[in-house]
Write a protein that holds these residues in place. Structure first.
Motif, PDB file in Angstrom:
ATOM      1  N   TRP A 178       1.012  -0.442  -5.161  1.00  0.00           N
ATOM      2  CA  TRP A 178      -0.442  -0.312  -5.137  1.00  0.00           C
ATOM      3  C   TRP A 178      -0.818   0.944  -4.380  1.00  0.00           C
ATOM      4  O   TRP A 178      -0.167   1.311  -3.434  1.00  0.00           O
ATOM      5  CB  TRP A 178      -1.088  -1.494  -4.418  1.00  0.00           C
ATOM      6  CG  TRP A 178      -0.805  -2.786  -5.050  1.00  0.00           C
ATOM      7  CD1 TRP A 178       0.210  -3.638  -4.742  1.00  0.00           C
ATOM      8  CD2 TRP A 178      -1.528  -3.392  -6.105  1.00  0.00           C
ATOM      9  NE1 TRP A 178       0.161  -4.735  -5.541  1.00  0.00           N
ATOM     10  CE2 TRP A 178      -0.900  -4.614  -6.388  1.00  0.00           C
ATOM     11  CE3 TRP A 178      -2.648  -3.028  -6.831  1.00  0.00           C
ATOM     12  CZ2 TRP A 178      -1.342  -5.467  -7.361  1.00  0.00           C
ATOM     13  CZ3 TRP A 178      -3.082  -3.884  -7.807  1.00  0.00           C
ATOM     14  CH2 TRP A 178      -2.451  -5.083  -8.061  1.00  0.00           C
ATOM     15  N   ASN A 179      -1.883   1.574  -4.778  1.00  0.00           N
ATOM     16  CA  ASN A 179      -2.452   2.674  -4.013  1.00  0.00           C
ATOM     17  C   ASN A 179      -3.738   2.192  -3.377  1.00  0.00           C
ATOM     18  O   ASN A 179      -4.635   1.724  -4.067  1.00  0.00           O
ATOM     19  CB  ASN A 179      -2.765   3.878  -4.905  1.00  0.00           C
ATOM     20  CG  ASN A 179      -1.571   4.757  -5.106  1.00  0.00           C
ATOM     21  OD1 ASN A 179      -0.694   4.796  -4.260  1.00  0.00           O
ATOM     22  ND2 ASN A 179      -1.515   5.449  -6.212  1.00  0.00           N
ATOM     23  N   ARG A 180      -3.829   2.290  -2.074  1.00  0.00           N
ATOM     24  CA  ARG A 180      -5.040   1.890  -1.366  1.00  0.00           C
ATOM     25  C   ARG A 180      -5.819   3.146  -1.013  1.00  0.00           C
ATOM     26  O   ARG A 180      -5.283   4.049  -0.390  1.00  0.00           O
ATOM     27  CB  ARG A 180      -4.667   1.136  -0.097  1.00  0.00           C
ATOM     28  CG  ARG A 180      -5.895   0.702   0.688  1.00  0.00           C
ATOM     29  CD  ARG A 180      -5.509   0.111   1.999  1.00  0.00           C
ATOM     30  NE  ARG A 180      -4.802  -1.127   1.771  1.00  0.00           N
ATOM     31  CZ  ARG A 180      -4.857  -2.162   2.586  1.00  0.00           C
ATOM     32  NH1 ARG A 180      -5.574  -2.116   3.653  1.00  0.00           N
ATOM     33  NH2 ARG A 180      -4.176  -3.245   2.307  1.00  0.00           N
ATOM     34  N   THR A 192      -8.070   5.164   1.194  1.00  0.00           N
ATOM     35  CA  THR A 192      -8.392   5.062   2.612  1.00  0.00           C
ATOM     36  C   THR A 192      -9.728   5.708   2.950  1.00  0.00           C
ATOM     37  O   THR A 192     -10.236   5.541   4.039  1.00  0.00           O
ATOM     38  CB  THR A 192      -7.305   5.735   3.459  1.00  0.00           C
ATOM     39  OG1 THR A 192      -7.217   7.108   3.083  1.00  0.00           O
ATOM     40  CG2 THR A 192      -5.961   5.054   3.245  1.00  0.00           C
ATOM     41  N   VAL A 207      -8.921  -1.523  -2.219  1.00  0.00           N
ATOM     42  CA  VAL A 207      -8.000  -1.128  -3.292  1.00  0.00           C
ATOM     43  C   VAL A 207      -8.816  -0.768  -4.530  1.00  0.00           C
ATOM     44  O   VAL A 207      -9.616  -1.555  -5.016  1.00  0.00           O
ATOM     45  CB  VAL A 207      -6.995  -2.250  -3.612  1.00  0.00           C
ATOM     46  CG1 VAL A 207      -6.138  -1.876  -4.810  1.00  0.00           C
ATOM     47  CG2 VAL A 207      -6.124  -2.536  -2.402  1.00  0.00           C
ATOM     48  N   ILE A 245       0.602  -6.163   1.212  1.00  0.00           N
ATOM     49  CA  ILE A 245      -0.773  -6.663   1.123  1.00  0.00           C
ATOM     50  C   ILE A 245      -0.762  -8.108   0.632  1.00  0.00           C
ATOM     51  O   ILE A 245      -1.494  -8.950   1.127  1.00  0.00           O
ATOM     52  CB  ILE A 245      -1.614  -5.816   0.147  1.00  0.00           C
ATOM     53  CG1 ILE A 245      -1.669  -4.376   0.608  1.00  0.00           C
ATOM     54  CG2 ILE A 245      -3.018  -6.387   0.009  1.00  0.00           C
ATOM     55  CD1 ILE A 245      -2.329  -3.451  -0.402  1.00  0.00           C
ATOM     56  N   ASP A 281       0.841  -1.195   0.000  1.00  0.00           N
ATOM     57  CA  ASP A 281       0.000   0.000   0.000  1.00  0.00           C
ATOM     58  C   ASP A 281       0.878   1.246   0.000  1.00  0.00           C
ATOM     59  O   ASP A 281       2.104   1.156  -0.094  1.00  0.00           O
ATOM     60  CB  ASP A 281      -0.997  -0.022   1.162  1.00  0.00           C
ATOM     61  CG  ASP A 281      -0.346   0.074   2.529  1.00  0.00           C
ATOM     62  OD1 ASP A 281       0.871   0.341   2.607  1.00  0.00           O
ATOM     63  OD2 ASP A 281      -1.064  -0.125   3.523  1.00  0.00           O
ATOM     64  N   THR A 301      -8.653  -7.640   0.486  1.00  0.00           N
ATOM     65  CA  THR A 301      -9.241  -6.354   0.875  1.00  0.00           C
ATOM     66  C   THR A 301     -10.184  -5.850  -0.211  1.00  0.00           C
ATOM     67  O   THR A 301      -9.986  -6.128  -1.379  1.00  0.00           O
ATOM     68  CB  THR A 301      -8.140  -5.309   1.136  1.00  0.00           C
ATOM     69  OG1 THR A 301      -8.750  -4.071   1.475  1.00  0.00           O
ATOM     70  CG2 THR A 301      -7.258  -5.107  -0.072  1.00  0.00           C
TER      71      THR A 301
END
Length: 110
Positions: A104-106, A108, A59, A30, A24, A56
């Motif tokens: 990866w960009n999660r 939030t 994402v 992850i 992340d 999750t």
């Protein structure tokens, strides 16, 4: 290393394994995928996307390097993840280019 779990990387001409991580924006892991060195990057990307989607539901965007192709982008769409292929800037003299803190960009929500 057992021959069944290793392969030969055609580009680098070395035997071994590929270790691939999805992290992340904080750099927290992850998902991890280990494949033979002969496996294509797309196989790793698809396995990572499947694992991330199973781990999750937060994402929504993934940044990947230019080694990944349309099949990874298409798999991301199946999971509701926008996969963006980030091309390296030829003028950038750094060893690697990181547009964010991780692969990866999660999202939030904040």
């Amino acid at each position: 290393m057992p021959a069944a779990t290793t392969g030969r990387d055609a580009a680098k001409k070395v035997p071994g394994r590929k270790r691939c991580l999805a992290v992340d924006v904080l750099g927290l892991v992850i998902e991890v995928v280990v494949l033979t060195a002969s496996a294509h990057d797309n196989a790793a990307g698809i396995a990572l996307l499947d694992g991330v989607a199973a781990q999750t539901g937060t994402v929504r965007k993934a940044l990947v390097d230019q080694g990944f192709k349309k099949s990874v982008v298409d798999r991301g769409k199946q999971h509701g993840i926008d996969v963006e292929i980030v091309e390296r800037d030829p003028a950038d003299k750094a060893l690697f280019h990181r547009p964010s803190a991780g692969w990866w960009n999660r999202r939030t929500g904040s």
